[in-house]
Design a protein around this motif. Structure first.
Motif, PDB file in Angstrom:
ATOM      1  N   CYS A  39       0.835  -1.208   0.000  1.00  0.00           N
ATOM      2  CA  CYS A  39       0.000   0.000   0.000  1.00  0.00           C
ATOM      3  C   CYS A  39       0.868   1.256   0.000  1.00  0.00           C
ATOM      4  CB  CYS A  39      -0.953   0.006   1.195  1.00  0.00           C
ATOM      5  SG  CYS A  39      -0.140   0.082   2.796  1.00  0.00           S
ATOM      6  N   ILE A  40       2.000   1.175   0.662  1.00  0.00           N
ATOM      7  CA  ILE A  40       2.889   2.325   0.769  1.00  0.00           C
ATOM      8  C   ILE A  40       3.520   2.649  -0.580  1.00  0.00           C
ATOM      9  CG2 ILE A  40       5.029   3.129   1.845  1.00  0.00           C
ATOM     10  CD1 ILE A  40       4.054   1.452   4.334  1.00  0.00           C
ATOM     11  N   THR A  41       3.955   1.625  -1.289  1.00  0.00           N
ATOM     12  CA  THR A  41       4.564   1.859  -2.596  1.00  0.00           C
ATOM     13  C   THR A  41       3.516   2.213  -3.652  1.00  0.00           C
ATOM     14  OG1 THR A  41       4.539  -0.522  -3.035  1.00  0.00           O
ATOM     15  CG2 THR A  41       6.573   0.404  -2.167  1.00  0.00           C
ATOM     16  N   ALA A  42       2.263   1.811  -3.435  1.00  0.00           N
ATOM     17  CA  ALA A  42       1.194   2.109  -4.396  1.00  0.00           C
ATOM     18  C   ALA A  42       0.699   3.551  -4.296  1.00  0.00           C
ATOM     19  CB  ALA A  42       0.018   1.160  -4.197  1.00  0.00           C
ATOM     20  N   CYS A  43       0.932   4.211  -3.177  1.00  0.00           N
ATOM     21  CA  CYS A  43       0.435   5.573  -2.959  1.00  0.00           C
ATOM     22  C   CYS A  43       1.133   6.544  -3.911  1.00  0.00           C
ATOM     23  CB  CYS A  43       0.650   6.003  -1.513  1.00  0.00           C
ATOM     24  SG  CYS A  43       0.080   7.679  -1.166  1.00  0.00           S
ATOM     25  N   GLU A  44       0.346   7.102  -4.841  1.00  0.00           N
ATOM     26  CA  GLU A  44       0.901   8.035  -5.826  1.00  0.00           C
ATOM     27  C   GLU A  44       1.388   9.330  -5.201  1.00  0.00           C
ATOM     28  OE1 GLU A  44      -2.353   8.568  -8.524  1.00  0.00           O
ATOM     29  OE2 GLU A  44      -1.752   6.856  -9.742  1.00  0.00           O
ATOM     30  N   GLU A  45       0.728   9.754  -4.150  1.00  0.00           N
ATOM     31  CA  GLU A  45       1.070  11.029  -3.522  1.00  0.00           C
ATOM     32  C   GLU A  45       2.192  10.899  -2.498  1.00  0.00           C
ATOM     33  OE1 GLU A  45      -0.196  13.769  -4.708  1.00  0.00           O
ATOM     34  OE2 GLU A  45      -1.559  12.685  -6.020  1.00  0.00           O
ATOM     35  N   ARG A  46       2.620   9.690  -2.218  1.00  0.00           N
ATOM     36  CA  ARG A  46       3.692   9.417  -1.253  1.00  0.00           C
ATOM     37  C   ARG A  46       3.353   9.955   0.140  1.00  0.00           C
ATOM     38  NH1 ARG A  46       4.736   5.705  -4.104  1.00  0.00           N
ATOM     39  NH2 ARG A  46       6.105   5.843  -5.878  1.00  0.00           N
ATOM     40  N   LEU A  47       2.142   9.679   0.573  1.00  0.00           N
ATOM     41  CA  LEU A  47       1.682  10.122   1.890  1.00  0.00           C
ATOM     42  C   LEU A  47       1.783   9.034   2.947  1.00  0.00           C
ATOM     43  CD1 LEU A  47      -1.600  11.976   0.860  1.00  0.00           C
ATOM     44  CD2 LEU A  47       0.608  12.994   1.388  1.00  0.00           C
ATOM     45  N   LEU A  48       1.964   7.784   2.521  1.00  0.00           N
ATOM     46  CA  LEU A  48       1.986   6.669   3.455  1.00  0.00           C
ATOM     47  C   LEU A  48       3.413   6.314   3.844  1.00  0.00           C
ATOM     48  CD1 LEU A  48      -0.736   4.289   1.984  1.00  0.00           C
ATOM     49  CD2 LEU A  48      -0.965   5.999   3.785  1.00  0.00           C
ATOM     50  N   PHE A  49       3.606   6.099   5.137  1.00  0.00           N
ATOM     51  CA  PHE A  49       4.889   5.695   5.680  1.00  0.00           C
ATOM     52  C   PHE A  49       4.666   4.493   6.577  1.00  0.00           C
ATOM     53  CE2 PHE A  49       5.347  10.062   4.466  1.00  0.00           C
ATOM     54  CZ  PHE A  49       6.612  10.104   3.905  1.00  0.00           C
ATOM     55  N   ARG A  50       5.650   3.645   6.641  1.00  0.00           N
ATOM     56  CA  ARG A  50       5.527   2.407   7.402  1.00  0.00           C
ATOM     57  C   ARG A  50       6.035   2.602   8.824  1.00  0.00           C
ATOM     58  NH1 ARG A  50       6.539  -3.470   4.840  1.00  0.00           N
ATOM     59  NH2 ARG A  50       5.545  -4.598   6.526  1.00  0.00           N
ATOM     60  N   LEU A  51       5.201   2.216   9.774  1.00  0.00           N
ATOM     61  CA  LEU A  51       5.599   2.279  11.176  1.00  0.00           C
ATOM     62  C   LEU A  51       6.429   1.049  11.523  1.00  0.00           C
ATOM     63  CD1 LEU A  51       2.255   3.500  12.783  1.00  0.00           C
ATOM     64  CD2 LEU A  51       4.327   4.828  12.417  1.00  0.00           C
ATOM     65  N   GLN A  52       6.969   1.032  12.721  1.00  0.00           N
ATOM     66  CA  GLN A  52       7.828  -0.057  13.161  1.00  0.00           C
ATOM     67  C   GLN A  52       7.098  -1.400  13.145  1.00  0.00           C
ATOM     68  OE1 GLN A  52       9.454   0.588  17.063  1.00  0.00           O
ATOM     69  NE2 GLN A  52      11.400  -0.288  16.461  1.00  0.00           N
ATOM     70  N   ASP A  53       5.796  -1.403  13.407  1.00  0.00           N
ATOM     71  CA  ASP A  53       5.029  -2.654  13.400  1.00  0.00           C
ATOM     72  C   ASP A  53       4.610  -3.073  11.992  1.00  0.00           C
ATOM     73  OD1 ASP A  53       3.020  -0.857  12.822  1.00  0.00           O
ATOM     74  OD2 ASP A  53       1.712  -1.451  14.475  1.00  0.00           O
ATOM     75  N   GLY A  54       4.989  -2.295  10.977  1.00  0.00           N
ATOM     76  CA  GLY A  54       4.674  -2.619   9.592  1.00  0.00           C
ATOM     77  C   GLY A  54       3.409  -1.969   9.068  1.00  0.00           C
TER      78      GLY A  54
END
Length: 187
Positions: free
Chosen positions: A60-75
């Motif tokens: 989901c993080i790599t699919a975000c076109e706007e680059r708004l998603l970041f992965r937390l320590q728990d994934g």
């Protein structure tokens, strides 16, 4: 795949990264999720089991076109508004392997957007409509030509108002979905 962020992008994102997450980076620990001010992506609801994200590769993080998603320590994914907003393109939900995010779930970001009146130039009698212009939901209303207010029932939480605000007056707070639903049930 590593994501590079320039210094300006990092510094603009800092106010939206929860303090607990910054502390986690300095000294890893595993505080309960409730202690973090996490804003989850759209297409999730109270039944979304983000513990499944530990098994995922972060599609989901790599699919975000706007680059708004970041992965937390728990994934699990966290939404961080920096210089863009969410277009609700559904690509994060479509990429989710474990149906934590699903297009069948609400197209809404569970966050409360507020205008800090002490920072807002319009509240200081300066004509400014920067936040209203990008709001396609028409969730920002003005009392006359000054005093903008965000209408929570209309706001979808896209965040396009944040980067255009010249004074950084728009603040974002995560909503507790359970509390929000309980309030609706008692009203």
């Amino acid at each position: 795949m590593s994501r590079k962020m320039d210094r300006r992008g990092f510094l603009k994102a800092l106010p939206f990264i929860p303090a607990a997450t910054v502390e986690e980076i300095k000294e890893p620990s595993s505080p309960p999720e409730e202690e973090l001010n996490i804003i989850r992506p759209p297409y999730s609801d109270e039944e979304s089991d983000f513990s499944k994200c530990a098994e995922c590769g972060g599609s989901c993080i790599t699919a975000c076109e706007e680059r708004l998603l970041f992965r937390l320590q728990d994934g699990s994914p966290q939404l961080v508004f920096s210089d863009k907003g969410c277009t609700f393109c559904k690509k994060c939900a479509e990429a989710c392997e474990f149906d934590v995010l699903s297009t069948q779930k609400p197209e809404r970001i569970y966050a409360l957007f507020k205008i800090n009146i002490s920072k807002c130039v319009s509240w200081q009698n300066v004509m400014c409509f920067s936040c209203k212009d990008p709001c396609i939901d028409n969730a920002i209303k003005f009392d006359g030509i000054f005093r903008p207010q965000i209408i929570p029932d209309v706001c979808t939480g896209c965040g396009f108002c944040i980067p255009v605000c010249p004074s950084g007056a728009i603040e974002v707070f995560p909503l507790e979905r359970e509390r929000e639903e309980n309030e609706e049930n008692t009203a």
